[in-house]
Scaffold this motif. Structure first.
Motif, mmCIF file in Angstrom:
data_model
loop_
_atom_site.group_PDB
_atom_site.id
_atom_site.type_symbol
_atom_site.label_atom_id
_atom_site.label_comp_id
_atom_site.label_asym_id
_atom_site.label_seq_id
_atom_site.Cartn_x
_atom_site.Cartn_y
_atom_site.Cartn_z
ATOM 1 N N ASP A 182 21.885 4.858 46.771
ATOM 2 C CA ASP A 182 22.180 6.113 46.410
ATOM 3 C C ASP A 182 22.861 6.337 45.695
ATOM 4 O OD1 ASP A 182 19.099 6.928 48.878
ATOM 5 O OD2 ASP A 182 20.690 6.718 50.175
ATOM 6 N N ARG A 183 24.422 5.549 45.539
ATOM 7 C CA ARG A 183 25.541 5.721 45.853
ATOM 8 C C ARG A 183 25.616 5.449 43.653
ATOM 9 N NH1 ARG A 183 27.243 2.074 49.461
ATOM 10 N NH2 ARG A 183 27.462 1.261 48.125
ATOM 11 N N LEU A 184 24.373 4.861 43.706
ATOM 12 C CA LEU A 184 24.505 4.013 41.851
ATOM 13 C C LEU A 184 23.306 6.063 41.353
ATOM 14 C CD1 LEU A 184 25.015 2.388 39.115
ATOM 15 C CD2 LEU A 184 21.985 1.447 40.242
ATOM 16 N N ARG A 185 22.770 6.573 42.317
ATOM 17 C CA ARG A 185 22.119 7.646 41.437
ATOM 18 C C ARG A 185 22.920 8.984 41.628
ATOM 19 N NH1 ARG A 185 16.495 7.915 40.793
ATOM 20 N NH2 ARG A 185 15.154 6.617 41.926
ATOM 21 N N LYS A 186 24.296 8.851 42.407
ATOM 22 C CA LYS A 186 24.918 9.930 42.341
ATOM 23 C C LYS A 186 25.648 9.492 41.003
ATOM 24 C CE LYS A 186 24.572 10.789 47.074
ATOM 25 N NZ LYS A 186 25.762 10.626 48.512
ATOM 26 N N GLU A 187 26.053 8.337 41.080
ATOM 27 C CA GLU A 187 27.022 7.757 39.534
ATOM 28 C C GLU A 187 26.573 8.168 38.658
ATOM 29 O OE1 GLU A 187 30.444 5.602 39.058
ATOM 30 O OE2 GLU A 187 30.081 5.484 40.657
ATOM 31 N N LEU A 188 25.566 7.975 37.886
ATOM 32 C CA LEU A 188 24.571 8.202 37.209
ATOM 33 C C LEU A 188 24.206 9.698 36.336
ATOM 34 C CD1 LEU A 188 22.190 6.140 36.858
ATOM 35 C CD2 LEU A 188 24.058 5.597 35.260
ATOM 36 N N THR A 189 24.411 10.823 38.155
ATOM 37 C CA THR A 189 24.483 11.975 37.799
ATOM 38 C C THR A 189 25.809 12.315 37.002
ATOM 39 O OG1 THR A 189 25.693 12.588 40.182
ATOM 40 C CG2 THR A 189 22.577 12.278 38.827
ATOM 41 N N ASP A 190 27.176 11.844 36.774
ATOM 42 C CA ASP A 190 27.912 12.232 36.139
ATOM 43 C C ASP A 190 28.552 11.537 34.659
ATOM 44 O OD1 ASP A 190 30.965 12.971 35.929
ATOM 45 O OD2 ASP A 190 31.503 11.751 37.711
ATOM 46 N N LEU A 191 28.033 12.014 34.143
ATOM 47 C CA LEU A 191 28.006 11.653 32.483
ATOM 48 C C LEU A 191 30.020 11.901 31.912
ATOM 49 C CD1 LEU A 191 25.123 13.377 31.005
ATOM 50 C CD2 LEU A 191 25.467 11.056 32.107
ATOM 51 N N ASP A 192 31.026 12.960 33.509
ATOM 52 C CA ASP A 192 31.784 12.981 32.174
ATOM 53 C C ASP A 192 32.857 11.488 31.779
ATOM 54 O OD1 ASP A 192 31.940 15.480 31.840
ATOM 55 O OD2 ASP A 192 32.647 15.883 34.093
ATOM 56 N N GLY A 193 33.601 10.755 31.483
ATOM 57 C CA GLY A 193 34.202 9.796 31.010
ATOM 58 C C GLY A 193 33.430 8.850 31.199
ATOM 59 N N ILE A 194 31.664 8.667 31.109
ATOM 60 C CA ILE A 194 30.589 7.754 31.208
ATOM 61 C C ILE A 194 31.026 6.296 30.510
ATOM 62 C CG2 ILE A 194 29.210 8.916 29.628
ATOM 63 C CD1 ILE A 194 27.648 7.476 31.582
ATOM 64 N N GLU A 195 31.400 6.415 29.770
ATOM 65 C CA GLU A 195 31.511 5.085 28.349
ATOM 66 C C GLU A 195 32.879 4.308 28.708
ATOM 67 O OE1 GLU A 195 33.169 4.824 23.788
ATOM 68 O OE2 GLU A 195 31.826 5.768 24.029
#
Length: 540
Positions: free
Chosen positions: A464-477
């Motif tokens: 669940d935490r990973l799914r939420k992390e993937l919705t945040d594209l800011d600064g993803i690199e």
């Protein structure tokens, strides 16, 4: 003999055991539908664990390859001279099909079976696995030129090791290498300056310098060069069809941290002759299939090294006494050993799952999963190997810091797979690239992970935490390493929950997801069944 020289409390040699007696490996082999290969795997495992083969490994690392650029008369020969045991190791690897054989094997699980053999035999000596791996990976790339594939693929898959500089089609078996990086670009192969000019007969003439070419004694290389249509892939044999030597000049061998038995070199193409593989301007797309397969072998190689380190550490701790009892019975040492075994089994399990996906080339879901799963696992498993080797070495105390223990060689080898075929940042960014360009890979990844849904609440929360992390594209690199690490851990955790030993799965989830784990190995929480976990790494 004087009593002052009585030797006590020293650990007996770890020899005469079956390296393939590895519960996580054998379970992965069965799940891949390759149980038919278990007999040969155990045969190879007993050979890898023998005193004789361990001596081969020691000697080829203490007697490194030597470059002979010229003969006594001044003729250019560009030969690499190896210790005779190098050829013995290669003969075993090739005769057991660790190279290109699975591509011509129609049995179910052929690639998984080959992966298991590669993993077992790499524990005998890791350096020679490099040319073996590149030969395995070359075949699917070479198929982009059906004429070349028809001519050379049967020899690249042949189970005869035929060393020597001769025209390839006249040999009983071939070894292939890869030559991509240049000094000004490294991983940025689009910065390559080597040129390829077309000739009237359909061949190309290549001019340029390659900064890192592993296994330069190979019979042929896949290489990248700038053709009129852009960066392209070419096949260059060391000996041309007319029997003359191709103008591939070995400049020097690299003086490396580890991987000492294997020759790695700088080379120059001085109007060397090559043949186009694939289309002009699509060199990266053509050779990426080779790179992806060598990345799988980097993951397998790191998992193999972890297993070797864990088994050696458990063996030492079982036979070494301190403070009145065996080290393995000391609670803190048991914590360290169990943590090492956890990391090892997680790496082995995910590597075998990815190898099994290679046996299903026509399954779009499996290939989408493999694309992303391989990128995240190559990053994480290979990144963990040096830390694992350091901790396993420390279990020996000062004895582990001495060359005779074999642990320094394992330690020097450990960083290699995290650097080759894309270092940590390259692998992490490749995972982002896969998610961006092939969104179906994300769906396939989560479909795989969610097969364990409900099996452990700590894993479920991590997903669940990973799914939420993937919705945040800011600064993803900027966050790529942390994100890819989380992906690798939930993939490993899901496989262990579904298919691993209960004690291993519980300890993995408690430590990796439950938040009850420190930065160093040996910080597992209370309540872990360390005895059951350590038992899985006892050499037999």
């Amino acid at each position: 003999m004087s009593a002052t020289h009585e030797v006590t409390n020293q650990v007996p040699p770890l020899a005469g055991h079956d390296v393939a007696d590895d519960p996580a490996l054998l379970a992965g082999l069965e799940r891949a539908g390759a149980g038919w290969a278990a007999g040969e795997l155990h045969e190879l495992g007993r050979l890898a664990g023998s005193e004789q083969v361990q001596e081969w490994g020691r000697l080829v690392n203490e007697n490194e390859p030597v470059l002979r650029t010229h003969d006594r008369y001044g003729h250019r020969i560009d030969e690499v001279e190896f210790h005779p045991y190098w050829h013995e190791l290669m003969t075993v690897a090739v005769s057991h099909g660790l190279h290109g054989t699975p591509w011509r094997d129609s049995r179910a699980g052929a690639h998984a079976a080959r992966a298991a053999r590669f993993y077992v035999w790499s524990q005998a000596e890791a350096g020679h696995s490099c040319p073996v791996s590149m030969t395995y990976a070359a075949i699917p790339a070479l198929r982009a030129n059906p004429e070349l594939a028809a001519r050379y693929e049967p020899l690249l898959a042949a189970t005869e090791y035929d060393f020597g500089l001769r025209e390839p089609s006249g040999k009983r078996g071939l070894i292939a290498g890869m030559s991509m990086t240049e000094k000004q670009g490294g991983s940025d192969v689009r910065a390559n300056t080597t040129t390829a000019s077309p000739s009237a007969d359909g061949s190309y003439t290549l001019v340029g310098h390659k900064w890192f070419t592993s296994a330069p004694m190979s019979d042929m290389f896949l290489t990248l060069a700038q053709a009129p249509g852009g960066l392209s892939c070419f096949l260059l044999p060391r000996v041309l069809p007319d029997g003359s030597r191709n103008a591939i000049r070995l400049q020097r061998l690299k003086d490396k941290l580890g991987n000492r038995s294997n020759a790695s070199s700088e080379i120059e193409y001085d109007n060397a002759v090559g043949w186009l593989v694939g289309e002009e301007g699509r060199g990266v797309r053509t050779i990426i299939e080779m790179v992806n397969n060598t990345r799988l072998d980097c993951t397998l190689g790191s998992a193999s090294g972890m297993r070797l380190g864990a088994v050696r550490a458990v063996h030492h701790a079982t036979h070494r006494q301190a403070f009145g009892k065996a080290l393995v019975d000391q609670p803190l040492m048991a914590n360290v050993l169990a943590d090492l075994v956890l990391e090892s089994e997680a790496a082995t399990t995910v590597a075998m799952r990815l190898a099994a996906a290679g046996d299903r080339p026509g399954d779009a879901h499996e290939q989408a999963f493999r694309r992303l799963g391989l990128a995240v696992s190559k990053y994480w498993v290979c990144k963990r190997a040096p830390m694992h080797a350091a901790e396993a070495l420390e279990c020996f105390g000062g004895n582990g810091y001495v060359e005779e223990s074999g642990m320094p060689r394992l330690y020097r080898e450990a960083p290699l797979s995290s650097i080759w075929e894309g270092s940590g940042n390259v692998a992490a960014l490749d995972a982002l690239r896969a998610m961006g360009r092939q969104p179906e890979s994300v769906a396939a990844f989560f479909a795989e992970v969610e097969r364990a849904a409900g099996g452990d609440t700590r894993l479920d929360d991590a997903v669940d935490r990973l799914r939420k992390e993937l919705t945040d594209l800011d600064g993803i690199e900027y966050r790529a390493r942390r994100l890819v690490e989380a992906m690798a851990l939930v993939l490993q955790g899901s496989l262990l929950v579904r298919e691993g030993h209960p004690a291993v799965a519980d300890a993995f989830c408690a430590s990796r997801f439950g938040g009850d784990w420190g930065v160093a190995f040996g910080t597992l929480p209370a309540g872990v069944d360390t005895g059951a976990i350590i038992e899985r790494a006892v050499a037999r």
